[in-house]
Design a protein around this motif. Sequence first.
Motif, mmCIF file in Angstrom:
data_model
loop_
_atom_site.group_PDB
_atom_site.id
_atom_site.type_symbol
_atom_site.label_atom_id
_atom_site.label_comp_id
_atom_site.label_asym_id
_atom_site.label_seq_id
_atom_site.Cartn_x
_atom_site.Cartn_y
_atom_site.Cartn_z
ATOM 1 N N SER A 95 37.527 6.792 30.605
ATOM 2 C CA SER A 95 36.795 5.786 29.826
ATOM 3 C C SER A 95 36.140 6.497 28.647
ATOM 4 C CB SER A 95 35.714 5.144 30.699
ATOM 5 O OG SER A 95 34.714 6.105 31.021
ATOM 6 N N PRO A 96 35.610 5.756 27.677
ATOM 7 C CA PRO A 96 34.900 6.416 26.577
ATOM 8 C C PRO A 96 33.731 7.274 27.051
ATOM 9 C CG PRO A 96 35.475 4.191 25.937
ATOM 10 C CD PRO A 96 35.841 4.316 27.388
ATOM 11 N N ALA A 97 33.004 6.825 28.075
ATOM 12 C CA ALA A 97 31.901 7.637 28.593
ATOM 13 C C ALA A 97 32.423 8.941 29.193
ATOM 14 C CB ALA A 97 31.115 6.843 29.635
ATOM 15 N N PHE A 98 33.534 8.865 29.874
ATOM 16 C CA PHE A 98 34.188 10.055 30.433
ATOM 17 C C PHE A 98 34.570 11.018 29.312
ATOM 18 C CE2 PHE A 98 38.295 12.077 31.256
ATOM 19 C CZ PHE A 98 38.109 12.707 32.484
ATOM 20 N N TRP A 99 35.138 10.506 28.231
ATOM 21 C CA TRP A 99 35.533 11.371 27.119
ATOM 22 C C TRP A 99 34.323 12.031 26.472
ATOM 23 C CZ3 TRP A 99 39.020 6.817 25.295
ATOM 24 C CH2 TRP A 99 40.191 6.813 26.064
ATOM 25 N N ARG A 100 33.236 11.289 26.332
ATOM 26 C CA ARG A 100 32.026 11.898 25.767
ATOM 27 C C ARG A 100 31.500 13.009 26.676
ATOM 28 N NH1 ARG A 100 31.059 6.523 23.964
ATOM 29 N NH2 ARG A 100 29.884 6.031 25.847
ATOM 30 N N ALA A 101 31.611 12.796 27.984
ATOM 31 C CA ALA A 101 31.172 13.833 28.918
ATOM 32 C C ALA A 101 32.041 15.082 28.796
ATOM 33 C CB ALA A 101 31.190 13.301 30.349
ATOM 34 N N LEU A 102 33.349 14.905 28.584
ATOM 35 C CA LEU A 102 34.222 16.060 28.376
ATOM 36 C C LEU A 102 33.835 16.819 27.105
ATOM 37 C CD1 LEU A 102 37.852 14.885 29.262
ATOM 38 C CD2 LEU A 102 36.421 16.490 30.531
ATOM 39 N N VAL A 103 33.521 16.091 26.046
ATOM 40 C CA VAL A 103 33.070 16.731 24.808
ATOM 41 C C VAL A 103 31.795 17.518 25.075
ATOM 42 C CG1 VAL A 103 32.185 16.343 22.485
ATOM 43 C CG2 VAL A 103 34.165 15.043 23.294
ATOM 44 N N GLU A 104 30.876 16.911 25.804
ATOM 45 C CA GLU A 104 29.610 17.563 26.124
ATOM 46 C C GLU A 104 29.844 18.823 26.960
ATOM 47 O OE1 GLU A 104 25.288 16.377 28.132
ATOM 48 O OE2 GLU A 104 26.732 14.795 27.572
ATOM 49 N N ALA A 105 30.808 18.762 27.870
ATOM 50 C CA ALA A 105 31.124 19.939 28.682
ATOM 51 C C ALA A 105 31.583 21.096 27.800
ATOM 52 C CB ALA A 105 32.196 19.593 29.708
ATOM 53 N N GLY A 106 32.431 20.797 26.829
ATOM 54 C CA GLY A 106 32.887 21.842 25.923
ATOM 55 C C GLY A 106 31.750 22.444 25.125
ATOM 56 N N ARG A 107 30.828 21.625 24.689
ATOM 57 C CA ARG A 107 29.698 22.108 23.896
ATOM 58 C C ARG A 107 28.699 22.882 24.749
ATOM 59 N NH1 ARG A 107 28.835 16.437 20.525
ATOM 60 N NH2 ARG A 107 30.613 16.720 19.090
ATOM 61 N N ALA A 108 28.681 22.612 26.048
ATOM 62 C CA ALA A 108 27.715 23.250 26.939
ATOM 63 C C ALA A 108 28.163 24.603 27.453
ATOM 64 C CB ALA A 108 27.423 22.325 28.130
ATOM 65 N N LEU A 109 29.397 25.004 27.137
ATOM 66 C CA LEU A 109 29.900 26.277 27.649
ATOM 67 C C LEU A 109 29.113 27.445 27.065
ATOM 68 C CD1 LEU A 109 33.773 25.802 27.395
ATOM 69 C CD2 LEU A 109 32.391 25.774 29.476
ATOM 70 N N PRO A 110 28.589 28.327 27.905
ATOM 71 C CA PRO A 110 27.944 29.539 27.383
ATOM 72 C C PRO A 110 28.950 30.426 26.667
ATOM 73 C CG PRO A 110 27.414 29.186 29.723
ATOM 74 C CD PRO A 110 28.526 28.241 29.368
ATOM 75 N N GLY A 111 28.473 31.238 25.754
ATOM 76 C CA GLY A 111 29.357 32.119 25.004
ATOM 77 C C GLY A 111 30.052 33.156 25.858
ATOM 78 N N SER A 112 29.544 33.380 27.072
ATOM 79 C CA SER A 112 30.155 34.369 27.968
ATOM 80 C C SER A 112 31.454 33.878 28.592
ATOM 81 C CB SER A 112 29.173 34.724 29.092
ATOM 82 O OG SER A 112 28.839 33.559 29.841
ATOM 83 N N VAL A 113 31.712 32.578 28.546
ATOM 84 C CA VAL A 113 32.884 32.018 29.229
ATOM 85 C C VAL A 113 34.162 32.385 28.495
ATOM 86 C CG1 VAL A 113 34.067 29.868 29.838
ATOM 87 C CG2 VAL A 113 31.639 30.146 30.346
ATOM 88 N N ARG A 114 35.132 32.869 29.246
ATOM 89 C CA ARG A 114 36.434 33.235 28.694
ATOM 90 C C ARG A 114 37.553 32.339 29.196
ATOM 91 N NH1 ARG A 114 37.804 39.271 29.850
ATOM 92 N NH2 ARG A 114 39.663 38.516 28.752
ATOM 93 N N VAL A 115 37.444 31.864 30.422
ATOM 94 C CA VAL A 115 38.490 31.045 31.033
ATOM 95 C C VAL A 115 37.852 29.779 31.587
ATOM 96 C CG1 VAL A 115 40.225 30.889 32.866
ATOM 97 C CG2 VAL A 115 39.932 33.035 31.608
ATOM 98 N N VAL A 116 38.510 28.644 31.361
ATOM 99 C CA VAL A 116 38.066 27.365 31.909
ATOM 100 C C VAL A 116 39.176 26.794 32.773
ATOM 101 C CG1 VAL A 116 37.224 25.034 31.406
ATOM 102 C CG2 VAL A 116 36.665 26.920 29.851
ATOM 103 N N VAL A 117 38.840 26.458 34.015
ATOM 104 C CA VAL A 117 39.775 25.783 34.909
ATOM 105 C C VAL A 117 39.405 24.307 34.967
ATOM 106 C CG1 VAL A 117 40.573 25.560 37.295
ATOM 107 C CG2 VAL A 117 40.235 27.836 36.296
ATOM 108 N N LEU A 118 40.373 23.458 34.725
ATOM 109 C CA LEU A 118 40.203 22.011 34.823
ATOM 110 C C LEU A 118 40.877 21.534 36.100
ATOM 111 C CD1 LEU A 118 39.567 19.147 33.680
ATOM 112 C CD2 LEU A 118 41.751 19.297 32.453
ATOM 113 N N ARG A 119 40.110 20.909 36.971
ATOM 114 C CA ARG A 119 40.639 20.446 38.246
ATOM 115 C C ARG A 119 40.093 19.046 38.530
ATOM 116 N NH1 ARG A 119 37.143 20.560 42.379
ATOM 117 N NH2 ARG A 119 38.808 20.756 43.915
ATOM 118 N N ALA A 120 40.584 18.430 39.595
ATOM 119 C CA ALA A 120 40.161 17.068 39.915
ATOM 120 C C ALA A 120 40.029 16.894 41.415
ATOM 121 C CB ALA A 120 41.160 16.063 39.355
ATOM 122 N N GLU A 121 39.034 16.142 41.811
ATOM 123 C CA GLU A 121 38.876 15.788 43.213
ATOM 124 C C GLU A 121 39.792 14.618 43.560
ATOM 125 O OE1 GLU A 121 34.760 14.980 43.924
ATOM 126 O OE2 GLU A 121 34.172 17.094 43.810
ATOM 127 N N GLY A 122 40.220 14.566 44.818
ATOM 128 C CA GLY A 122 41.020 13.444 45.284
ATOM 129 C C GLY A 122 42.510 13.674 45.203
#
Length: 264
Positions: free
Chosen positions: A36-63
Amino acid sequence: MTSLAPVLDKDGVRLTVENDLATVTLVNPDKRNAQSPAFWRALVEAGRALPGSVRVVVLRAEGKSFSAGLDRQAFTPEGFEGEPSFVDLGRGPEAELDATIAEYQEAFTWWRRTDLVTVAAVQGHAIGAGFQLALACDLRVVAEDVQFAMRETSLGLVPDLTGTQPLVSLVGYARALEICATGRYVHAEEAERTGLANLVVPREELDAAAKDLAAALLQAPRNAVIETKALLQKAATAKDLDTQRTAERAAQGRRLRDLVGLGE
């Protein structure tokens, strides 16, 4: 997985960070992680919230499903509470529609940042927007039960969440057109054979396989990975070999100067 206090936990998206590894988890399994649009905004926020130390991001899903795609409520006259319905957007000014779609696309773009390597761990259905979210990542580890499909064309629409370019790059124009125009399922064997999947594993091994891949990616020096990713991204669109040779020389020069202590 390690239990960590989430940096972000809202609208079906949870972000946790452990040193140089971040995990984005889709956490609405009852709706098969529909978007949903709210979900997409949360994904954008997740990207912006990443600390500079992060090198690898794993995307996974429950269910059982990675993501069944766009929540069909978007196509109802009422849409989502507090959001313009897609019906209203289609009837509104063209500039407003374009700007809204551009905003939605932001949720699918930050995964390609050169300072990150992103890995999607995909099980069950990855349909439409779910397929495009998996395609937004650099690498894909999939379960044996995975079912990719691009259903937008079947609904009279087009894939518009940045999925067309990586799909063509991975499987070629003709197969990409056939996948999109027919809306058929792509299962694990074909996904691995055509390059959509880097690795296929049993469902119960999916999280462990993604974590092992992340650990392997973290072994190389960060700046070397960043430069290599940037070179490979340029190679996909390089007009000629000389252009790419020039880029390689410049990148190697930066690396050598850095290694001998002469870098900026």
